[in-house]
Design a protein around this motif. Sequence first.
Motif, PDB file in Angstrom:
ATOM      1  N   ASP A 245       7.540   3.228  -3.734  1.00 41.94           N
ATOM      2  CA  ASP A 245       7.637   3.001  -2.292  1.00 41.94           C
ATOM      3  C   ASP A 245       6.788   4.015  -1.515  1.00 41.94           C
ATOM      4  O   ASP A 245       6.144   3.665  -0.516  1.00 41.94           O
ATOM      5  CB  ASP A 245       9.098   3.088  -1.851  1.00 41.94           C
ATOM      6  CG  ASP A 245       9.892   1.940  -2.471  1.00 41.94           C
ATOM      7  OD1 ASP A 245      11.043   2.164  -2.853  1.00 41.94           O
ATOM      8  OD2 ASP A 245       9.322   0.840  -2.592  1.00 41.94           O
ATOM      9  N   TRP A 246       6.775   5.313  -1.950  1.00 45.36           N
ATOM     10  CA  TRP A 246       5.931   6.294  -1.314  1.00 45.36           C
ATOM     11  C   TRP A 246       4.474   5.902  -1.410  1.00 45.36           C
ATOM     12  O   TRP A 246       3.713   6.022  -0.426  1.00 45.36           O
ATOM     13  CB  TRP A 246       6.125   7.687  -1.949  1.00 45.36           C
ATOM     14  CG  TRP A 246       7.342   8.399  -1.454  1.00 45.36           C
ATOM     15  CD1 TRP A 246       8.438   8.722  -2.146  1.00 45.36           C
ATOM     16  CD2 TRP A 246       7.554   8.871  -0.131  1.00 45.36           C
ATOM     17  NE1 TRP A 246       9.341   9.369  -1.366  1.00 45.36           N
ATOM     18  CE2 TRP A 246       8.834   9.478  -0.103  1.00 45.36           C
ATOM     19  CE3 TRP A 246       6.796   8.845   1.063  1.00 45.36           C
ATOM     20  CZ2 TRP A 246       9.363  10.054   1.045  1.00 45.36           C
ATOM     21  CZ3 TRP A 246       7.365   9.425   2.199  1.00 45.36           C
ATOM     22  CH2 TRP A 246       8.620  10.016   2.195  1.00 45.36           C
ATOM     23  N   ALA A 247       4.080   5.432  -2.583  1.00 43.72           N
ATOM     24  CA  ALA A 247       2.680   5.036  -2.748  1.00 43.72           C
ATOM     25  C   ALA A 247       2.343   3.878  -1.801  1.00 43.72           C
ATOM     26  O   ALA A 247       1.267   3.847  -1.196  1.00 43.72           O
ATOM     27  CB  ALA A 247       2.435   4.629  -4.212  1.00 43.72           C
ATOM     28  N   LEU A 248       3.250   2.986  -1.637  1.00 45.33           N
ATOM     29  CA  LEU A 248       3.025   1.849  -0.730  1.00 45.33           C
ATOM     30  C   LEU A 248       2.905   2.334   0.717  1.00 45.33           C
ATOM     31  O   LEU A 248       2.032   1.892   1.477  1.00 45.33           O
ATOM     32  CB  LEU A 248       4.180   0.863  -0.875  1.00 45.33           C
ATOM     33  CG  LEU A 248       4.090  -0.407  -0.033  1.00 45.33           C
ATOM     34  CD1 LEU A 248       2.836  -1.192  -0.400  1.00 45.33           C
ATOM     35  CD2 LEU A 248       5.335  -1.279  -0.247  1.00 45.33           C
ATOM     36  N   ALA A 249       3.783   3.277   1.075  1.00 48.06           N
ATOM     37  CA  ALA A 249       3.736   3.816   2.445  1.00 48.06           C
ATOM     38  C   ALA A 249       2.418   4.537   2.687  1.00 48.06           C
ATOM     39  O   ALA A 249       1.791   4.387   3.745  1.00 48.06           O
ATOM     40  CB  ALA A 249       4.907   4.760   2.661  1.00 48.06           C
ATOM     41  N   ASP A 250       2.001   5.360   1.702  1.00 44.42           N
ATOM     42  CA  ASP A 250       0.736   6.082   1.842  1.00 44.42           C
ATOM     43  C   ASP A 250      -0.418   5.109   1.994  1.00 44.42           C
ATOM     44  O   ASP A 250      -1.336   5.334   2.828  1.00 44.42           O
ATOM     45  CB  ASP A 250       0.499   6.977   0.605  1.00 44.42           C
ATOM     46  CG  ASP A 250       1.428   8.188   0.611  1.00 44.42           C
ATOM     47  OD1 ASP A 250       1.594   8.810  -0.469  1.00 44.42           O
ATOM     48  OD2 ASP A 250       1.980   8.495   1.695  1.00 44.42           O
ATOM     49  N   ALA A 251      -0.371   4.050   1.224  1.00 43.58           N
ATOM     50  CA  ALA A 251      -1.470   3.075   1.304  1.00 43.58           C
ATOM     51  C   ALA A 251      -1.517   2.421   2.689  1.00 43.58           C
ATOM     52  O   ALA A 251      -2.602   2.212   3.254  1.00 43.58           O
ATOM     53  CB  ALA A 251      -1.270   2.023   0.201  1.00 43.58           C
ATOM     54  N   ILE A 252      -0.385   2.124   3.236  1.00 45.64           N
ATOM     55  CA  ILE A 252      -0.349   1.483   4.553  1.00 45.64           C
ATOM     56  C   ILE A 252      -0.840   2.428   5.636  1.00 45.64           C
ATOM     57  O   ILE A 252      -1.603   2.040   6.533  1.00 45.64           O
ATOM     58  CB  ILE A 252       1.076   0.994   4.872  1.00 45.64           C
ATOM     59  CG1 ILE A 252       1.429  -0.167   3.927  1.00 45.64           C
ATOM     60  CG2 ILE A 252       1.213   0.577   6.334  1.00 45.64           C
ATOM     61  CD1 ILE A 252       2.850  -0.630   4.029  1.00 45.64           C
TER      62      ILE A 252
END
Lengths: 143, 201
Positions: free
Chosen positions: A110-117
């Motif tokens: 989820d952190w990786a997804l947030a960072d990507a966004i």
Amino acid sequence: MRDDHEIADDSTSMPLPGGLAIERLIQSAGNYVTASADLRPRVIEVARERASDRRMCWRIFSVMAAAVMCVVIGTAVSQRFDQMSDFSSVMDEPILHGPDDTTRYLDRRDWALADAIVRWRHELASKFSDPLRDQQHNGVARD
Amino acid sequence: MADLESLTGQVRECAERIAESGPAALSGLFDLTAHRLLRYSVTITRNQHDAEDAVQAALVRVADSPQLLGRADQPWPYLLRMVRNESLVVIRKRKRWSPLQSLADLITQRGVDEVELEETYREVWSALRSLPTQQSEVVVLKIWEGMTFAQIGEVLEVSPSTAASRYRYAIEKLAPKLMPLAEINNPSPASLKDVEVRHEG
């Protein structure tokens, strides 16, 4: 009755002088040799010990096989349970805050997804410049 | 022949009892066969202690796996073959040397009325030990076990004609040593007649 001078058999016949007398003599000596007194108890004792050893080995083998089976089955069940537990906790745990507040996420994915966004938003912002923002920025800078 | 068949049947019954009851039933098989197995094994090993070890090993194997004997076509010859194999194993392992014709190792028994025959018996055993093992085996199985050459061939894994040849050669070798004893102990009618003539003369 066989001839006195023959050594006969159902398949062969071999005349041999004195053969029958020799056979009788040898026959008479057949019981001369006897077993020692301890042979009988020794044979039975060894047989009993080997039977006991076999039973003990079989018991140990059975216990070890049962233990190995328990470990294998327990490990498989435990891994399955962990997988099911992870999946259900992901599904059950909500995202508690909205986008303006600090948002809590559950794991690295989820952190990786947030960072990507976030990165994507910055890139979009840099590509599409805002005139109003630029004016405000320049005015503030002259002042 | 009937005696051999009877013994074979009894050996099979003993094996079945061992399979049912375990090692405790081995005493029956021992009482039935140990003496015969021992004297056969002594012929091969030339030493009573080694022979007893071989007989013990064979009987313990039967106690471990009684179905070996129970399922055999001929349990008694099969048991003899087991003892033979164990005797040969003992011989291979044996490192000590012993005079082949010495009888010091033998444990013997004789009746009270057989004291005068003891020397005869010792001569017989000494003569048997002077034979090659291949020949003495055949003599023992033929005379003491009452087997045919075909049955002997199955035990020794040779042809009946080979067994018969070995037996003939053995008797020819034994004749010079044992004929005088045989004449003394079992005088032939011809020799008795000669004695009578001499007395009358």
